[in-house]
Design a protein around this motif. Structure first.
Motif: not given
Ligand SMILES: O=c1ccn([C@H]2C[C@H](O)[C@@H](COP(=O)(O)OP(=O)(O)OP(=O)(O)O)O2)c(=O)[nH]1
Ligand SMILES: [Mg+2]
Length: 151
Positions: A115, A110, A112-113, A41
């Motif tokens: 994605d 941003a 995220s884990r 992230e």
């Protein structure tokens, strides 16, 4: 239905921080690239770049490479690209696959884990060697390049 196209198998090792992440995969039946996801992230600031962990290492069969390419949606909507596109994953590389992302947009982005951040294209490699010579053969183009044929 299994694809009628020839396919090779690539050994994939899941690293501890890759636990639970999907294996890179084709999103549609005839996709050329397998989407790969982020294991981290993070926020990429405008102009920022980062080698993003994927949580996987691989052993590509000799005679092949894996190219890492940007996803067009992220590029168009957010200016997210790869400064080294296409990234080259060598057949003898056993370290973690990392995706070098750059934010060419004007807003922080941003991630995220999990994605999907890039895509992997498997390609055959043609090996060559250089033969040094004193003269090269003539061609119509000759030394013309860099726009020599007009706009
Ligand atoms: O986007 C990338 C590009 C490279 N690599 C890994 C696999 C590749 O086999 C290795 C070396 O890449 P490259 O040859 O492009 O980098 P280099 O700067 O020439 O490093 P080296 O001296 O290690 O070859 O780094 C990645 O994980 N992601
Ligand atoms: Mg290299």
């Amino acid at each position: 239905m299994p694809s009628p196209l020839p396919s090779i198998e690539i050994q994939l090792k899941r690293l501890p921080h890759g636990e639970g992440l999907p294996v890179p995969a084709y999103a549609t039946a005839h996709a050329a690239g397998m989407d790969v996801v982020s294991a981290e992230e993070l926020v990429l600031t405008p102009g920022g770049r980062h080698a993003v962990a994927t949580g996987f290492a691989m052993a590509i069969p000799e005679g092949y490479e894996v190219q890492v390419r940007p996803r067009s949606g992220l590029a168009l909507k957010h200016g997210i690209s790869l400064p080294n596109t296409p990234g080259t994953i060598d057949a003898d590389y056993r370290g973690e696959l990392k995706i070098i992302l750059i934010n060419l947009g004007s807003e922080p982005f941003a991630i995220s884990r999990g994605d999907r951040i890039a895509q992997l294209v498997v390609a055959p490699v043609q090996i060559a060697s250089f033969a040094e010579v004193d003269m090269l053969d003539d061609t119509v183009r000759g030394a013309g390049g860099f726009g020599s044929t007009g706009v």
